[in-house]
Structures are given as structure tokens and as C-alpha cells.
Write an enzyme that holds these catalytic residues in place. Structure first.
Site, PDB file in Angstrom:
ATOM      1  N   GLN A  99      -8.101  29.693  13.012  1.00 21.44           N
ATOM      2  CA  GLN A  99      -7.558  30.660  13.972  1.00 21.44           C
ATOM      3  C   GLN A  99      -8.696  31.328  14.732  1.00 21.44           C
ATOM      4  O   GLN A  99      -8.471  32.139  15.619  1.00 21.44           O
ATOM      5  CB  GLN A  99      -6.741  31.731  13.236  1.00 21.44           C
ATOM      6  CG  GLN A  99      -5.579  31.152  12.445  1.00 21.44           C
ATOM      7  CD  GLN A  99      -4.942  32.178  11.521  1.00 21.44           C
ATOM      8  OE1 GLN A  99      -4.060  32.931  11.914  1.00 21.44           O
ATOM      9  NE2 GLN A  99      -5.413  32.225  10.296  1.00 21.44           N
ATOM     10  N   HIS A 117      -6.331  28.635  18.231  1.00 23.30           N
ATOM     11  CA  HIS A 117      -6.295  29.667  19.270  1.00 23.30           C
ATOM     12  C   HIS A 117      -7.346  29.445  20.348  1.00 23.30           C
ATOM     13  O   HIS A 117      -7.713  30.378  21.058  1.00 23.30           O
ATOM     14  CB  HIS A 117      -6.453  31.051  18.627  1.00 23.30           C
ATOM     15  CG  HIS A 117      -5.299  31.391  17.730  1.00 23.30           C
ATOM     16  ND1 HIS A 117      -5.346  32.391  16.790  1.00 23.30           N
ATOM     17  CD2 HIS A 117      -4.059  30.844  17.638  1.00 23.30           C
ATOM     18  CE1 HIS A 117      -4.184  32.436  16.151  1.00 23.30           C
ATOM     19  NE2 HIS A 117      -3.390  31.509  16.640  1.00 23.30           N
ATOM     20  N   GLY A 218      -9.978  33.797   4.461  1.00 25.98           N
ATOM     21  CA  GLY A 218     -10.220  34.925   5.361  1.00 25.98           C
ATOM     22  C   GLY A 218      -9.149  35.134   6.399  1.00 25.98           C
ATOM     23  O   GLY A 218      -9.447  35.386   7.563  1.00 25.98           O
ATOM     24  N   SER A 219      -7.902  35.045   5.980  1.00 26.39           N
ATOM     25  CA  SER A 219      -6.817  35.337   6.932  1.00 26.39           C
ATOM     26  C   SER A 219      -5.768  36.205   6.260  1.00 26.39           C
ATOM     27  O   SER A 219      -5.364  35.939   5.132  1.00 26.39           O
ATOM     28  CB  SER A 219      -6.170  34.043   7.422  1.00 26.39           C
ATOM     29  OG  SER A 219      -5.079  34.350   8.275  1.00 26.39           O
ATOM     30  N   SER A 220      -5.314  37.226   6.974  1.00 18.11           N
ATOM     31  CA  SER A 220      -4.209  38.049   6.481  1.00 18.11           C
ATOM     32  C   SER A 220      -2.892  37.269   6.580  1.00 18.11           C
ATOM     33  O   SER A 220      -1.912  37.662   5.973  1.00 18.11           O
ATOM     34  CB  SER A 220      -4.095  39.326   7.312  1.00 18.11           C
ATOM     35  OG  SER A 220      -3.724  38.991   8.637  1.00 18.11           O
ATOM     36  N   LEU A 263     -16.185  35.984   0.899  1.00 17.96           N
ATOM     37  CA  LEU A 263     -16.102  34.541   1.145  1.00 17.96           C
ATOM     38  C   LEU A 263     -17.433  33.817   1.023  1.00 17.96           C
ATOM     39  O   LEU A 263     -17.485  32.707   0.495  1.00 17.96           O
ATOM     40  CB  LEU A 263     -15.497  34.297   2.525  1.00 17.96           C
ATOM     41  CG  LEU A 263     -13.983  34.415   2.514  1.00 17.96           C
ATOM     42  CD1 LEU A 263     -13.447  34.734   3.898  1.00 17.96           C
ATOM     43  CD2 LEU A 263     -13.366  33.122   1.992  1.00 17.96           C
TER      44      LEU A 263
END
Ligand SMILES: NC(=O)c1ccc[n+]([C@@H]2O[C@H](COP(=O)([O-])OP(=O)(O)OC[C@H]3O[C@@H](n4cnc5c(N)ncnc54)[C@H](O)[C@@H]3O)[C@@H](O)[C@H]2O)c1
Ligand SMILES: [Zn+2]
Length: 276
Positions: A99, A117, A218-220, A263
Site C-alpha cells: 500500500q 496505491h 505494518g498496516s492497520s 518491524l
């Protein structure tokens, strides 16, 4: 953490992993994320509609982005990006769905990266569709704004811009598409209010369908654009692991292994623990 890492190593050890990455992977490179551990958005991004509707919005966008660009463009991959590339070279990770719009996976040597994206490296003319390298547009902006003070203070923001004084914005000069002359230039990224091109979504769905596991980094997962791949994996009976600080939209029922740890060091330890 050691026990969680062992569970993660077990889950990923047979390879065939699709990585789904987000802004959290690049915070250790100095590019902030949108949400942070509590899942609350602390930042209101400009929408594509705002950018297109109003020249003053474009002036604001490009002035802020012009100040942020040297910093954004000079961000380097961190240990996490390098570990992902190493895990890919070792055939643990296959395709990467990101993303992020910062190109740091590729800079670390990763291949087969689907940029969901888009990328801030490119600029598109919304009038005629022509695309330009951001570096070229940056040169045009320099020529059009020889006296503009680009060294304004302030933190880099998630979209690669810096909030600057209104007085600086009003004097900023926009540049134009050399093909059609329009000033409707937009970073070639999926802004809020836009959607990911369908063929790209289908390509990512098919990568997920043939994966042995999906690894979220590392993504909500707050945005459906990324979360739908977790949902698809769950529906297909494919296990999902998440390494991210704090809240994510993925529920405990959906996630087989969850690690809340930085991370860079976690992925470096994972790359050490797996063969290859
Ligand atoms: N680097 C970039 O290209 C960039 C930066 C900001 C936003 N964006 C865009 O914004 C959207 C944001 O959604 P998202 O889900 O990717 O990000 P997000 O901001 O919603 O979530 C980031 C997550 O990563 C976690 N995190 C941050 N640093 C971490 C670290 N060092 N170790 C472990 N976890 C960490 C946070 O706690 C948070 O849960 C994306 O669609 C993306 O296009 C891109
Ligand atoms: Zn044009």
C-alpha cells in the site's frame, strides 16, 4: 516474542507467502504512517476531488509537496525492507502487495511488487493522461519558482509533504503538462476518493488465492483496499500472520499469528531463522 517468532517461522517456513505491506514498514525510514498504534487517523489527506476541483488546492498541494520531496525522495530502505527482499530471494516470500507509494521495497532489491496505491515517483496529467517522472516535474517546479524557499522547517508528513505557511503557498507557481498545457497534474497515486484499478486488484486476488500464507507487515488494515486481501485469504482457508504495532482491523479469528513488535528487528530475526 521468541515463542511468537517460532510460530511465525513455522507458518512461513514452507514458502509461498504473499506479503501485504503498509506504511508501518517505512516509519523506520523516516516516513510517518497515517494511523499509528491506536488506529486513529491523525492526519487528513487531500482528496483527488479537492485537488482537481480547485487551482488553489493544487497550489497548496504542490507547494507542500515541493518542500517535502527532497526528504521523501532521499528516504532509504530500512532493515525491514531488506529482510523482506532477503526472504523473497530465499523463496519464502513470493509476490509483495504494498500500500506504500515510496518505492522502498524495490530500492531494497525486492521484485514482483504490486503497488496498490501507485507511486509518488510518477505524476499524471488528469487532462490528457500523460505521465511524467516526478524528478522531471520537480525540475520544472524549480525553474518556475526560483526564489521559493524550499528549506521550510516542519516534519515530513505521510503523503511526503510538509505543512508550510500560507504566505509561502500563495506565491507558489504551478507548472503545466507539456502535452496539453493543463495544470491538472496529480501525483500518480490512489488518493482518498479514488479506487485501485480493477485489473491490479484481480492480479492481487489471484496471488492471494495461490498463496500458502499471507503476511501483513505494518498496516492497520483500516482501509478496505488492503483488508479485502485478508478477507479473501480467510475465505480461502489460507492462514494470515500480522506483524504490526497496536490495533488492526483484522480480528483474532482471522489471524493465526500476531506479533506486536518493531518491524525492522522482527523481520531481520525472521530472515535469520528461515533457511535460504
Ligand atoms: N510510506 C508510504 O508510502 C506511506 C506512508 C503513509 C501513508 N501511506 C498511505 O496511507 C495508507 C495507510 O494505510 P496503512 O495501513 O498502510 O498504514 P496505517 O498508517 O493505517 O498503519 C500503519 C501501522 O503500522 C504500525 N507501525 C508503524 N511503525 C511500525 C513499526 N516500526 N513496527 C511495527 N509496526 C509499526 C502502526 O502502529 C499502524 O498500525 C496506505 O494506503 C498508503 O497508501 C503510504
Ligand atoms: Zn496533459
Amino acid at each position: 516474542m521468541a515463542r511468537d517468532l517460532a510460530a511465525l517461522t513455522d507458518l512461513l517456513g514452507d514458502g509461498g507467502v504473499v506479503a501485504l505491506t503498509g506504511a508501518g514498514l517505512s516509519t523506520e525510514s523516516g516516513i510517518p504512517d497515517y494511523r499509528g498504534a491506536d488506529g486513529e487517523r491523525r492526519f487528513q489527506p487531500m482528496t483527488a476531488q479537492e485537488l482537481l476541483a480547485d487551482r488553489e488546492a493544487r497550489r497548496r498541494y504542490w507547494a507542500r509537496s515541493y518542500v517535502g520531496w527532497p526528504r521523501f525522495a532521499s528516504a532509504r530502505p530500512n532493515d525491514g525492507h531488506y529482510a523482506v527482499a532477503a526472504l523473497q530471494a530465499a523463496q519464502v516470500i513470493g509476490p509483495i502487495i504494498t500500500q506504500n507509494v515510496d518505492g522502498l521495497h524495490q530500492a531494497a532489491g525486492a521484485v514482483d511488487v504490486a503497488e496498490l496505491h501507485g507511486s509518488l515517483e510518477q505524476v499524471v496529467c488528469m487532462q490528457c493522461g500523460e505521465r511524467y517522472a516526478r524528478a522531471a516535474v520537480d525540475e520544472w517546479l524549480q525553474l518556475a519558482n526560483p526564489d521559493f524557499d524550499r528549506s521550510a522547517d516542519g516534519p515530513l508528513r505521510p503523503d511526503g509533504d510538509v505543512a508550510i505557511a500560507e504566505s509561502l503557498i500563495s506565491g507558489f507557481r504551478l507548472v503545466h503538462c507539456v502535452v496539453c498545457g493543463s495544470d491538472l497534474l496529480k501525483p500518480d497515486v490512489v488518493m482518498f476518493g479514488e479506487s485501485v484499478p480493477k485489473p491490479l486488484v484481480e492480479q492481487c486476488f489471484s496471488a492471494v488465492k495461490s498463496a500458502r500464507a499471507v503476511l501483513v507487515l505494518g498496516s492497520s488494515l483500516a482501509v478496505m483496499s488492503g483488508y479485502r486481501f485478508v478477507r479473501r485469504a480467510v475465505r480461502e482457508g489460507i492462514p494470515v500472520a500480522v506483524v504490526t504495532h497496536g490495533w488492526t482491523r483484522a480480528t483474532d479469528e482471522e489471524v493465526s499469528v500476531r506479533i506486536d513488535a518493531p518491524l525492522g528487528e522482527t523481520l531481520a530475526a525472521l530472515a535469520d531463522a528461515l533457511p535460504g
